[in-house]
Structure formats: C-alpha cells, structure tokens
Motif scaffolding. Structure first.
Motif, PDB file in Angstrom:
ATOM      1  N   PHE A 184       1.828   0.574  15.421  1.00 44.07           N
ATOM      2  CA  PHE A 184       1.105   1.732  15.967  1.00 44.07           C
ATOM      3  C   PHE A 184       1.540   3.031  15.289  1.00 44.07           C
ATOM      4  N   ARG A 185       2.139   2.881  14.136  1.00 45.01           N
ATOM      5  CA  ARG A 185       2.636   4.051  13.423  1.00 45.01           C
ATOM      6  C   ARG A 185       1.480   4.833  12.813  1.00 45.01           C
ATOM      7  N   ASN A 186       1.443   6.126  13.082  1.00 40.99           N
ATOM      8  CA  ASN A 186       0.479   7.027  12.442  1.00 40.99           C
ATOM      9  C   ASN A 186       1.115   7.608  11.189  1.00 40.99           C
ATOM     10  N   ILE A 187       0.438   7.507  10.058  1.00 42.12           N
ATOM     11  CA  ILE A 187       0.934   8.105   8.817  1.00 42.12           C
ATOM     12  C   ILE A 187       0.365   9.511   8.751  1.00 42.12           C
ATOM     13  N   ASN A 188       1.193  10.486   9.074  1.00 44.40           N
ATOM     14  CA  ASN A 188       0.703  11.853   9.261  1.00 44.40           C
ATOM     15  C   ASN A 188       0.899  12.772   8.066  1.00 44.40           C
ATOM     16  N   THR A 189       1.799  12.416   7.132  1.00 49.00           N
ATOM     17  CA  THR A 189       2.077  13.301   6.007  1.00 49.00           C
ATOM     18  C   THR A 189       1.972  12.515   4.697  1.00 49.00           C
ATOM     19  N   LEU A 190       1.746  13.246   3.604  1.00 50.87           N
ATOM     20  CA  LEU A 190       1.703  12.603   2.292  1.00 50.87           C
ATOM     21  C   LEU A 190       3.049  11.992   1.949  1.00 50.87           C
ATOM     22  N   ASP A 191       4.126  12.608   2.448  1.00 51.65           N
ATOM     23  CA  ASP A 191       5.462  12.083   2.223  1.00 51.65           C
ATOM     24  C   ASP A 191       5.584  10.680   2.805  1.00 51.65           C
ATOM     25  N   GLU A 192       5.172  10.512   4.065  1.00 55.54           N
ATOM     26  CA  GLU A 192       5.218   9.203   4.706  1.00 55.54           C
ATOM     27  C   GLU A 192       4.317   8.211   3.979  1.00 55.54           C
ATOM     28  N   LEU A 193       3.143   8.673   3.600  1.00 57.99           N
ATOM     29  CA  LEU A 193       2.184   7.805   2.931  1.00 57.99           C
ATOM     30  C   LEU A 193       2.761   7.247   1.646  1.00 57.99           C
TER      31      LEU A 193
END
Length: 625
Positions: A184-193
């Motif tokens: 259920f993790r939301n990838i919210n930033t380009l860093d995380e992506l």
C-alpha cells in the motif's frame, strides 16, 4: 453472477502530483512501464471493468484501452472527487478504488474487501496495515464502496468536505488488515521512485557475504568502509537553482559549455600583435604601428607585412596576426614604430586561441562535483544562469544517554553537557546537509524507538552518538533490528571501536543509520572515516579524504593489527617539507586535543610503531572541521 462481476475498478490519477514536482504521477516510468500500467495489470483480474480518473493527459491515459473520466467537481478536489465521478458512472453493485502511484497493490484486494463487507453487512470496506508494536494504519483510498452511496458522498462534497476518511463517518465501514505494508506504499517523490526503480535494495547480509572471514566483532577499517560504500545508495532528486545558490551544492549533471572559451583568438598580455613572418631571424626588425586594439573592442585593422598593432590583454587578435611581443621586451617602442630584436619571441607566442579553455559542446564541470567559488566563475563565463544540483540531503541526529544535559541546564552529580550534538552539527553543516537536531534521547526503549521512527520518516540519514558500545542496553539492538537491516560492529581502530550501521524503516520511509560511539573524539573520527563518505555518496558527490605525507617529528607507539587516528600538529621545516607531531595524550574523551590539533595522523592497520623521521599519512582538518 460471480463476485468479480459485481465490482467495477477505478484508478485514481486525478491529482496534481505536486510532491513529485508537478508531474503526472501515474505516467512516470517504473520498472519498464508506467506506474498506472502496473496498477492496471494488478486490478484487471479482480474486477469486471476498469476506468481511470484523470484531470490531465487524458489522451495518453486513453491509450491504455479503458475509459478515462475527469472529475465532475472542478479544482482538483482530491480523491473523493474521483470517487464521486466513478460512482456516477458505475454499472455494478460495488466500486473498487486504488491510487495510480501504488504499483504493488495486492492481487487479492477486491476479494478480501468484498468478503469482509458481506460478512459484516457493511457499506464499505477499506484496507489497513499494522507494523509490529504500532497502531493500525488505515488506507481509505484502497476501498470497496456500494455504488448506491453516491448521494451521501455528493452531499459531503457539496458541504466542502474533502477528507477521504471523513465522508463515511455515519456509515458502517470495516477495516481489513493486510500483512504486507509495502503493498500500500504510495510513491510520492521522484527520489522514492528512482530508488525503487533500481529494483530491490541490497541487504547488508548480501554485501558482507562477499568479504572473506567477515567478523563483526573484529572488523578491519577498510572492510567496514567497503561495506558501507556498497550498501549506501545515492538519493536521486534534482533541483534547478540560480547560479549563486549553487555554491557548495553537488552538480547533478555535467555542465556543458554552450560557447567557445575564449570566443576569439586574443592577446595574453599587453604588447604588440604582429605576423610571425615579421619576427627577425637575426638582427632587428622595425615595424610600423598602425593602431590600437582594446579588450572588448573588435577592430577591422589588418596589418600588412612590416606592420603591427598595439594590443591590450584580452584584445581580439587582428586578422593575419599570430604573435604578441610584450611591451617590456622591445628594444624601442613608440606610437609609430617598434624595434624588435631577433630571439625575443617565437611565432605564436602570447596568443590565446579560440576555444583554448573550452570548446562549445565540451563538458566544463562533471556531475558529482561540489561547486566551489572558482566553479561559479567558470559557469558564469559560459553565460549559464541556472544549475542542476542534487537535492540537499536531510540528516537527523541526536545524542543518547540519561547523563547528558543540554546547555543552559544545571549539571546534576554524574551528569555532563552534551558536546557531541554540536560537533556533529558542525560536521554536517560543512557537508551542506539540511539538518534536523532532535536533541537528547534518554535511555528508554520507547523513547529511542519513537526518535528513530520520527527521524526515519523525516530524513534520508540518521546519525546518533552513544548507545552502541558493549555496555549499551540490549534494547538498542532489538529496536534497530526490528526497524530494519542494522548490524553492530567492533572495528579494529582506535579511537572509535563500536559502530552501528544499516537502514531502518517506518511507515513506508527508510533512512540509513550511523550509530557512532559516545566519546567525543571517537564521534569525530568515526564520522570522518565512515559516515562522511557515505553521506557524500548519498549526495551524489565524489570527495575522497585528501591524505598527504609528512615526516614524523617524534616516535609514535602503535600495535599492528588495528588502525589508529592520532591528533597532530603539522608545520613545515626549514626545507619547507611538511612535518608532524602528535598533540600528547590521545584519550578518546579529550576533546581539547582535537581543538588544538590541525590534522590527524593516520596509522594504518598493518603499521607498527613509527620512528622519528619516518613518513606517515596525515589528514588535514582544514575544510573538514
């Protein structure tokens, strides 16, 4: 009718994507396809039909072969506006929703939500997760809703309500607990992506298994440094900043010169520009002066044979001229004529060629370089006003121990002022990090876990001092092990033997952890020889420690088999060669000796005692402390 046939699916992609830099999150590439494509593949087998709620790039979303519905409610009102749009068009009993930035959505989401909803005769069901020792974390965007609830939702939106978990407070809802929180993790930033896009992150066990005879209770310095280097991953997030704001930042991409530097052939000094063919092979030559060329003022003068032009430094070379004779080397000179002696200069002397410093299209500065004052000038000379740099690294730090007091507090018996936080602050500041000072954490398991979780959720890296020695309470290891992938080392070094290192996780965020010893000098040594390189790697920078060689003024006792870092004072002898002497007592709690020293003598693992006059490696503090 099958249970699957009673459910329609809706992917919510209607946000602005502001946390990701105002890009369309669902269309960002991730592991070979877009994020929304991953969600489509996982939801399609679970529902009778699928649609996408989007408010931009509608044609691109339509290429996935499913209906695309923009919000009926204007103004990017959030996921509830998308849910309302979906409910208005839903042709089945239930509507299942999931966000476009969650590519790991469970493949049994619909089945489990529907089973719980029917079992409890509820109006809607939504997913939830729970990490060990933590409260249940609801995920109301992953929900299954009865389609006939549209009037209730519309009324809530009409009254200005926007909370995803607020509209159903008067309805019967059910939480369904899922075990895998990452699903259920939301990838919210380009860093995380980008960090997730590289695939699974390395594990400490995988890295340490590559070392022969790995022993965490007797680890050589070079092995610990290698493990950290291979385990730590760069933070990939780029900012475009004004040139002056780039000082001290790390270049994210090569700076490529858009122009030739210099833009023209020009004079390297004040003198006279002339043809090389007019330089005499013997005797002297008399050349007529036909004019003057100033820097920044191009000329149309074209000297012929036997002629020259007075020229200033930086002046554009006149057509046909290839040499400059400095004024002070002339036998005679005047406004109308100069006298040039044979052998004074050679053809081509004192002329700077177009593109001699940089040619258009060539790299001026490489990615990974920390921008210094000279670099600002170089970039400015290229006419570049904005620079791509790595996002500043966010580092949280705190000290641990019941005996510590902050400045301004009274000292009880047995207590000491916390100096380590100020030392760590200074070292992090020099690296150009964004700093989060979390103060002093007492020796209490709940307090330590709370501090680590808070730091993890707000920073890229965590630096702690104290609590990692042999005498530390077992709960430190237990908490760090529960939160992530952390190991405790006894390193073959002095000072600074105990060290904790790894990565911890909390609520979908992760951060690298550096648990430094509590002794003041050991904190500095451990930071410079372990944490510093790792933090720079996270920043995308390449800045190895600059060791130099110096002659030891006295004998230094040392046992082979461990690395020692001794505080020293470097001076220069009568011959100008560097020489170093240690400051005296080298106890790890004597912070004053670090203040008096201007360098550190590095005595490597295999070295024994050093005799007076022998050469040793030295790390200068200038630029580091």
């Amino acid at each position: 009718m099958t249970k699957q046939a009673s459910i329609s699916g809706l992917i919510l992609a209607g946000g602005r994507g502001s946390r990701m830099g105002h890009v369309d999150k669902g269309l960002q590439p991730f592991r070979g396809k877009t994020m929304v494509a991953h969600v489509l593949e996982r939801l399609a087998p679970q529902v009778a039909s699928l649609a996408i709620n989007a408010n931009q790039n509608l044609a691109t979303y339509a290429e996935f072969g499913v209906p695309v519905w923009p919000d009926d409610l204007a103004g990017f009102a959030g996921p509830l506006a998308g849910l309302e749009t979906g409910l208005r068009r839903c042709q089945t009993t239930y509507l299942l929703t999931a966000p476009c930035d969650s590519p790991f959505v469970p493949t049994d989401l619909a089945a489990r939500l529907l089973a719980a909803l029917e079992e409890q005769d509820a109006d809607l069901a939504f997913a939830a997760t729970q990490e060990p020792g933590q409260r249940v974390q609801p995920h109301p965007v992953f929900c299954l809703v009865k389609a006939n609830l549209l009037p209730i939702l519309s009324s809530y939106l009409l009254d200005g309500g926007r909370r995803m978990d607020g509209w159903y407070k008067d309805l019967k809802s059910v939480e369904v607990l899922f075990e895998d929180a990452d699903a259920f993790r939301n990838i919210n930033t380009l860093d995380e992506l980008r960090s997730l896009d590289t695939g699974a992150a390395p594990r400490l066990q995988d890295v340490t298994s590559c070392l022969s005879a790995y022993d965490p209770d007797a680890l050589p310095v070079r092995d610990a440094q290698r493990i950290i280097r291979e385990f730590v991953q760069p933070v990939r997030a780029i900012e475009q900043v004004a040139l002056r704001a780039a000082l001290g930042r790390v270049l994210a991409r090569d700076i490529v010169s858009p122009i030739d530097v210099p833009a023209h052939d020009n004079s390297a000094m004040d003198g006279y520009a002339l043809r090389g063919a007019d330089i005499p092979l013997d005797g002297v030559a008399r050349l007529a002066v036909i004019g003057t060329v100033y820097a920044g003022r191009p000329t149309e003068l074209v000297p012929g044979p036997g002629e020259c032009v007075r020229i200033m430094t930086g002046g554009v070379m006149p057509t046909g001229c290839d040499s400059v004779v400095p004024q002070e080397l002339l036998v005679e000179d005047g406004e109308r004529e100069i006298v040039l002696k044979a052998g004074t200069i050679r053809a081509g002397d004192n002329r700077r060629f177009k593109g001699e410093d940089l040619k258009a299209g060539s790299p001026a500065l490489a990615a990974g370089k920390i921008v210094r004052p000279a670099d600002l000038g170089l970039i400015a000379s290229l006419g570049i006003a904005e620079v791509p740099v790595q996002r500043r690294l966010r580092v949280a730090f705190f000290s641990t121990g019941d005996e510590l007091r902050s400045i301004g507090q009274a000292l009880d018996e047995g207590s000491v002022y916390d100096s380590n936080r100020y030392t760590i602050y200074g070292m992090l500041q020099r690296l150009g990090c964004d700093i989060i000072d979390m103060g002093i954490v007492r020796d209490d398991p709940a307090a330590l876990e709370e501090a680590l979780r808070s730091a993890c959720e707000n920073a890229d890296a965590i630096v702690t001092s104290g609590g990692v020695s042999v005498g530390a309470a077992d709960y430190t290891k237990q908490i760090m092990a529960r939160l992530g992938d952390v190991t405790f080392w006894k390193i073959g070094m002095r000072p600074g033997r105990p060290l904790a290192f790894g990565r911890i996780n909390s609520n979908g965020r992760s951060a690298f952890l550096f648990g430094l010893p509590g002794n003041p000098v050991a904190v500095m040594v451990s930071f410079y020889f372990f944490a510093r390189a790792a933090l720079l790697r996270m920043m995308g920078a390449d800045a190895p420690l600059p060791l130099l060689r110096a002659r030891s003024q006295g004998a230094i006792r040392k046992k082979p088999g461990r690395t020692e870092y001794q505080r020293g004072i470097l001076t220069h002898g009568d011959d100008g060669a560097p020489q170093v002497r240690i400051t005296g007592s080298q106890g790890s709690g004597i912070l004053r000796s670090m203040s008096e020293a201007n360098c550190m003598v590095v005595l490597h693992d295999e070295q024994g005692s050093v005799a007076a006059g022998e050469m040793v490696d030295v790390l200068m503090f200038e630029g580091l402390i």
